[in-house]
Scaffold this motif. Structure first.
Motif, PDB file in Angstrom:
ATOM      1  N   GLU A 143      41.087 119.624  25.267  1.00 46.31           N
ATOM      2  CA  GLU A 143      41.299 120.545  26.389  1.00 46.31           C
ATOM      3  C   GLU A 143      39.948 121.002  26.924  1.00 46.31           C
ATOM      4  N   ARG A 144      39.427 120.226  27.881  1.00 43.72           N
ATOM      5  CA  ARG A 144      38.108 120.535  28.438  1.00 43.72           C
ATOM      6  C   ARG A 144      38.239 121.259  29.774  1.00 43.72           C
ATOM      7  N   SER A 145      37.113 121.788  30.241  1.00 40.81           N
ATOM      8  CA  SER A 145      37.091 122.473  31.529  1.00 40.81           C
ATOM      9  C   SER A 145      37.329 121.448  32.636  1.00 40.81           C
ATOM     10  N   SER A 165      32.479 123.238  23.379  1.00 46.51           N
ATOM     11  CA  SER A 165      33.643 122.456  22.952  1.00 46.51           C
ATOM     12  C   SER A 165      34.557 122.100  24.114  1.00 46.51           C
ATOM     13  N   GLN A 166      34.482 122.845  25.217  1.00 43.59           N
ATOM     14  CA  GLN A 166      35.246 122.518  26.412  1.00 43.59           C
ATOM     15  C   GLN A 166      34.371 121.883  27.496  1.00 43.59           C
ATOM     16  N   SER A 252      35.248 115.761  36.827  1.00 47.52           N
ATOM     17  CA  SER A 252      34.878 116.954  36.063  1.00 47.52           C
ATOM     18  C   SER A 252      35.175 116.779  34.578  1.00 47.52           C
ATOM     19  N   TYR A 253      36.274 116.074  34.260  1.00 46.16           N
ATOM     20  CA  TYR A 253      36.681 115.929  32.868  1.00 46.16           C
ATOM     21  C   TYR A 253      35.768 114.984  32.094  1.00 46.16           C
ATOM     22  N   VAL A 254      35.265 113.947  32.772  1.00 49.17           N
ATOM     23  CA  VAL A 254      34.458 112.954  32.061  1.00 49.17           C
ATOM     24  C   VAL A 254      32.977 113.308  32.058  1.00 49.17           C
ATOM     25  N   LEU A 255      32.526 114.146  32.975  1.00 49.27           N
ATOM     26  CA  LEU A 255      31.091 114.455  33.058  1.00 49.27           C
ATOM     27  C   LEU A 255      30.528 114.993  31.741  1.00 49.27           C
ATOM     28  N   PRO A 256      31.182 115.947  31.044  1.00 49.21           N
ATOM     29  CA  PRO A 256      30.626 116.409  29.768  1.00 49.21           C
ATOM     30  C   PRO A 256      30.540 115.300  28.718  1.00 49.21           C
ATOM     31  N   ASN A 274      40.001 112.421  22.982  1.00 46.23           N
ATOM     32  CA  ASN A 274      40.576 111.907  24.223  1.00 46.23           C
ATOM     33  C   ASN A 274      39.568 111.816  25.369  1.00 46.23           C
ATOM     34  N   PRO A 275      38.495 111.048  25.204  1.00 45.05           N
ATOM     35  CA  PRO A 275      37.515 110.914  26.281  1.00 45.05           C
ATOM     36  C   PRO A 275      38.107 110.279  27.535  1.00 45.05           C
TER      37      PRO A 275
END
Length: 374
Positions: A143-145, A165-166, A252-256, A274-275
């Motif tokens: 559960e990421r930002s 972690s997010q 946005s989800y994959v950038l981190p 879950n990348p």
């Protein structure tokens, strides 16, 4: 480098052993125990990094909140003792937790500094890398930002820089360390506009969303950073920068994930759940290849995934000799009643797996059979 983790009476595991390689893939149906194996590592990590733990093994802390020790105890445990044993560098560290009297729950360990690589599980959790200021331990939960107008600036993150972690500090990390160059011969470097961290982050992001570029605007008075994403195609002008909320979840989800794999120094440890979330299959395969390149450079990578496309990226990397088969571990988690079991198919030099257990990313084949029926 962590080579093995043994679990006793921990959540769905009455007794289990999970081996680790330079790149470790955990897969299986939902609710089979993949996350639990990772959580055992995180309990140890947050206990070692918290000066206030005072000898307690923290089931609630910086990375995860699993409730009380009784919530972690296996349903059919014959004792109230929970054990986590981590092996590496020829020795082992054993952590024990009692499920009763939670205020008195303690853990014990031996040979911890020889069993756990200092830079990954001890020193790196408290001190920055000597040459980059970026922590050698990074954990990104499922559960990421997602798309946000702004992301926070973290005062303590500039010293021991964890991405969060997010992934909430990814823009702050890029703002501070984005101009840091990668070595030209670093396996993670691909053709792009330069060797800087932000250049390579954009280069890999373009494989997910062609033509995308990142623009950062820092509002230090409000402790916020804004990201704008612009797009271009060959022979056309670049678009104006759009807010993250206007370009969809995937970027946005994959950038981190991309930044963590590029920024973590050699000798580090990265755990990502879950990348592949919100990504097109092409992007999922590219992420598998980037994880293989990060492992090639000397970073231990642990991935939980449901994506056969991601796995294909790893398998292609082995076939292309980016990694040796012995450096990669595939684990398939499955259950019978309340007990979790683990199968470990081996991979050969051509990227082929020794077996495909029932349910092991075989849905495409099952669907094809249905479609081909008269």
């Amino acid at each position: 480098m962590i080579s093995n983790i043994e679990l006793l009476n921990f959540k769905c595991f009455k007794r289990a052993s999970v081996s680790f390689g330079d790149l470790t893939i955990l897969t299986g149906l939902n609710g089979m125990g993949k996350s639990s194996a990772i959580q055992a590592l995180l309990i140890v990590a947050q206990s070692l990094s918290d000066d206030s733990s005072k000898g307690r093994l923290l089931t609630k802390g910086k990375y995860i909140d699993l409730g009380m020790p009784s919530d972690v105890l296996h349903d059919y445990a014959s004792t109230n003792s929970i054990g986590i044993r981590i092996s590496g560098a020829g020795s082992r560290a054993t952590f024990k937790l009692r499920a009763q009297a939670p205020n008195k729950s303690v853990y014990s360990y031996s040979n911890i500094f020889s069993a756990l690589r200092l830079e990954t599980f001890s020193e790196a959790l408290c001190e920055p890398s000597s040459n980059s200021g970026i922590s050698k331990f990074q954990y990104l939960q499922a559960e990421r930002s997602g798309p946000r107008k702004y992301l926070p600036v973290g005062d303590d993150q500039s010293e021991t820089f964890e991405i969060g972690s997010q992934g909430e500090y990814v823009l702050h990390l890029l703002a501070i360390h984005g101009s840091t160059p990668l070595e030209a011969d670093d396996p993670r470097v691909i053709s792009g506009d330069g060797l800087r961290l932000i250049d390579q982050a954009e280069a890999w992001l373009k494989l997910v969303s062609p033509g995308v570029s990142i623009e950062l605007k820092t509002l230090y008075e409000a402790d916020l950073i804004q990201a704008g994403f612009s797009f271009s195609s060959p022979g056309s002008l670049r678009s104006r920068p759009y807010r993250a909320t206007n370009v969809g979840f995937g970027i946005s989800y994959v950038l981190p994930v991309i930044v963590a794999l590029l920024a973590t120094p050699v000798g580090g440890l990265i755990i990502v759940e879950n990348p592949e979330a919100h990504l097109h299959p092409q992007g999922q395969t590219c992420l598998g290849k980037l994880c293989a390149r990060a492992a090639k450079v000397g970073i231990q990578v642990v991935i939980e995934t449901h994506s056969d496309h991601f796995m294909d990226g790893v398998r292609i990397s082995v076939k292309n000799k980016m990694l040796a088969p012995s450096q990669v571990k595939f684990h398939y988690f499955h259950r019978s009643a309340t007990h979790t079991h683990i199968k470990t198919p081996e991979i050969d030099e051509k990227g082929r797996l020794s077996e495909w257990p029932e349910g092991f990313n075989d849905q495409h084949r099952k669907n094809a059979v249905q479609l081909l029926k008269p």
